[in-house]
Design a protein around this motif. Structure first.
Motif, short mmCIF file in Angstrom:
data_model
loop_
_atom_site.label_atom_id
_atom_site.label_comp_id
_atom_site.label_asym_id
_atom_site.label_seq_id
_atom_site.Cartn_x
_atom_site.Cartn_y
_atom_site.Cartn_z
N ILE A 316 -23.30 6.39 54.77
CA ILE A 316 -23.19 4.95 55.02
C ILE A 316 -23.02 4.19 53.70
N THR A 317 -23.77 4.60 52.70
CA THR A 317 -23.70 3.94 51.40
C THR A 317 -22.33 4.16 50.75
N ILE A 318 -21.80 5.37 50.84
CA ILE A 318 -20.48 5.67 50.27
C ILE A 318 -19.42 4.78 50.90
N ILE A 319 -19.40 4.75 52.23
CA ILE A 319 -18.41 3.94 52.94
C ILE A 319 -18.61 2.46 52.65
N GLY A 320 -19.88 2.03 52.66
CA GLY A 320 -20.17 0.62 52.40
C GLY A 320 -19.78 0.19 51.01
N VAL A 321 -20.11 1.00 50.01
CA VAL A 321 -19.77 0.68 48.63
C VAL A 321 -18.25 0.61 48.47
N PHE A 322 -17.56 1.54 49.10
CA PHE A 322 -16.10 1.55 49.02
C PHE A 322 -15.49 0.28 49.61
N LEU A 323 -15.93 -0.08 50.83
CA LEU A 323 -15.38 -1.24 51.51
C LEU A 323 -15.71 -2.54 50.78
N ILE A 324 -16.95 -2.68 50.31
CA ILE A 324 -17.33 -3.89 49.59
C ILE A 324 -16.55 -4.00 48.28
N SER A 325 -16.39 -2.87 47.60
CA SER A 325 -15.64 -2.86 46.34
C SER A 325 -14.18 -3.25 46.57
N TRP A 326 -13.63 -2.75 47.65
CA TRP A 326 -12.24 -3.08 48.01
C TRP A 326 -12.13 -4.57 48.31
N LEU A 327 -13.09 -5.12 49.06
CA LEU A 327 -13.07 -6.54 49.41
C LEU A 327 -13.20 -7.42 48.17
N ILE A 328 -14.16 -7.08 47.30
CA ILE A 328 -14.36 -7.86 46.07
C ILE A 328 -13.10 -7.83 45.21
N THR A 329 -12.53 -6.65 45.08
CA THR A 329 -11.31 -6.50 44.28
C THR A 329 -10.16 -7.30 44.87
N PHE A 330 -10.03 -7.26 46.19
CA PHE A 330 -8.96 -8.00 46.86
C PHE A 330 -9.09 -9.50 46.61
N VAL A 331 -10.31 -10.03 46.78
CA VAL A 331 -10.53 -11.47 46.59
C VAL A 331 -10.24 -11.88 45.14
N ILE A 332 -10.74 -11.09 44.19
CA ILE A 332 -10.53 -11.42 42.77
C ILE A 332 -9.04 -11.33 42.43
N SER A 333 -8.35 -10.35 43.01
CA SER A 333 -6.92 -10.17 42.70
C SER A 333 -6.07 -11.34 43.18
N LYS A 334 -6.59 -12.08 44.17
CA LYS A 334 -5.86 -13.23 44.71
C LYS A 334 -6.28 -14.54 44.04
N THR A 335 -7.21 -14.44 43.09
CA THR A 335 -7.71 -15.63 42.41
C THR A 335 -7.00 -15.81 41.07
N PRO A 336 -6.34 -16.95 40.88
CA PRO A 336 -5.62 -17.18 39.62
C PRO A 336 -6.52 -17.07 38.40
N TYR A 337 -5.97 -16.61 37.31
CA TYR A 337 -6.62 -16.50 36.00
C TYR A 337 -7.59 -15.32 35.88
N VAL A 338 -8.38 -15.07 36.93
CA VAL A 338 -9.36 -13.98 36.84
C VAL A 338 -8.85 -12.67 37.45
N ASN A 339 -7.63 -12.71 38.03
CA ASN A 339 -7.13 -11.50 38.68
C ASN A 339 -6.89 -10.35 37.71
N LYS A 340 -6.75 -10.65 36.42
CA LYS A 340 -6.56 -9.61 35.42
C LYS A 340 -7.82 -8.74 35.25
N LEU A 341 -8.92 -9.19 35.82
CA LEU A 341 -10.15 -8.42 35.72
C LEU A 341 -10.13 -7.17 36.60
N VAL A 342 -9.21 -7.14 37.57
CA VAL A 342 -9.21 -6.01 38.51
C VAL A 342 -7.84 -5.37 38.69
N VAL A 343 -6.79 -5.96 38.15
CA VAL A 343 -5.46 -5.42 38.33
C VAL A 343 -4.92 -4.93 36.99
N PHE A 344 -4.50 -3.67 36.98
CA PHE A 344 -3.99 -3.07 35.75
C PHE A 344 -2.56 -2.60 35.98
#
Length: 344
Positions: A316-344
């Motif tokens: 449960i923790t593995i799946i949960g950590v993966f999904l939350i990490s994906w969600l956080i990354t997705f939101v940050i990647s769509k945010t101007p200026y700070v998207n460079k924190l997660v997209v390489f």
């Protein structure tokens, strides 16, 4: 093999590596803590999940080598630009953690000391050691690229030399009775290991133009399954043999190396992707860099909620950590200026 399929295959490798690194970091506390093994009937299952994640870091290096070693044009400017892009999230995330410590007067080190610490596996973002190692590999890429273009035979010879070094170190660990040699070197600087996987990815990237790995798809699938079972068995027993359970000390083992290379070849030889699965694979692959970075944050959240006890909570923790990490990354990647924190 079409270029499109090859790219999806490597995207699949990145997805697998991304999920595997979460398996590594989540599963360890379920069977090992405070320098000792826990006991219980489900411990072997948690060990199995943990050692399944062994391929994570090597696959990341192989995927990078697959493309960059075979790049048509390679210049120092390209390398410096890549390193600059990597440094942005390293500096940014460390700053995000450092500022609250200043406000709360809990900072023990200076900012740049904190940044450097993260690159050698210290501090909150200990996983940034991988980025430090990746930077070292980027400095070496122009040399590897030049060798590949000038002589494939010389390239193979250099690769074999590093593989022999790795395998000899592993043999020493097994028969010396001493602590693993790698324990004396921070993961960032275990260059012999990372070059072995990086160059292997580069070699496969070159051979894929000459060899149709699809023809060996059935054999690769079979060997992947067999080697996966053998890897788990070996890793569990090896932990007792060298008195150290950490998967990082298995990277130099010849069985583990063959297993990881087989997984890589199996993925790039996979050609049947539906439009839906291709979209999912490419989406996760696109955010794999960010997921790798923020999964530690997600794991910290789960540590506050769950007691690490039992295979069910582990999964449960593995799946949960993966999904939350994906969600956080997705939101940050769509945010101007700070998207460079997660997209390489």
């Amino acid at each position: 093999m079409s270029r499109k399929r090859r790219i999806v295959g490597v995207d699949l490798i990145k997805v697998l590596a991304c999920f595997s690194v979460i398996m590594l970091h989540v599963s360890m506390p379920f069977f090992y803590s405070d320098g000792a093994f826990k006991v219980g009937n489900t411990i072997v299952l948690s060990k199995t999940v943990y050692y399944l994640g062994t391929s994570a870091v090597p696959l990341f290096f192989m995927a990078n080598g697959f493309f960059l070693v075979n790049r048509a044009k390679m210049s120092i400017n390209y390398v410096l630009n890549k390193i600059g892009l990597i440094m942005i999230p390293i500096l940014g995330w460390n700053l995000i953690v450092f500022i609250p410590k200043i406000i709360l007067k809990k900072n023990e080190n200076g900012y740049f000391e904190t940044v450097l610490g993260s690159l050698i596996q210290k501090g909150f973002f200990f996983q940034f050691w991988f980025l430090g190692a990746l930077i070292i590999m980027l400095f070496l890429v122009p040399i590897l690229n030049k060798i590949m273009k000038s002589s494939i035979k010389l390239y193979v010879i250099v690769l074999i030399i590093f593989l022999i070094i790795s395998w000899l170190i592993d043999l020493y660990n097994h028969f010396s009775g001493a602590i693993p040699l790698q324990k004396n070197v921070i993961q960032t600087f275990r260059v012999w290991t990372w070059i072995s996987y990086y160059m292997s990815g580069g070699l496969i990237g070159n051979l894929i133009k000459k060899i149709n790995f699809i023809d060996f798809k059935k054999q690769l699938n079979y060997f992947s399954v067999v080697l996966t079972v053998l890897t788990i068995i070996y890793s569990i027993y090896n932990a007792a043999w060298i008195s150290n359970p950490f998967a990082e000390y298995n990277y130099d083992n010849i069985l583990i190396f063959i297993w990881i290379v087989t997984i890589f070849l199996t993925c790039i030889s996979t050609t049947k992707f539906s439009k839906h699965s291709t979209k999912i694979i490419e989406s996760i692959s696109k955010y794999s860099f960010g997921i790798y970075i923020v999964h530690v944050i997600a794991l910290k959240i789960f540590e506050k909620v769950f007691v690490f006890d039992g295979i069910f909570i582990n999964l449960i923790t593995i799946i949960g950590v993966f999904l939350i990490s994906w969600l956080i990354t997705f939101v940050i990647s769509k945010t101007p200026y700070v998207n460079k924190l997660v997209v390489f």
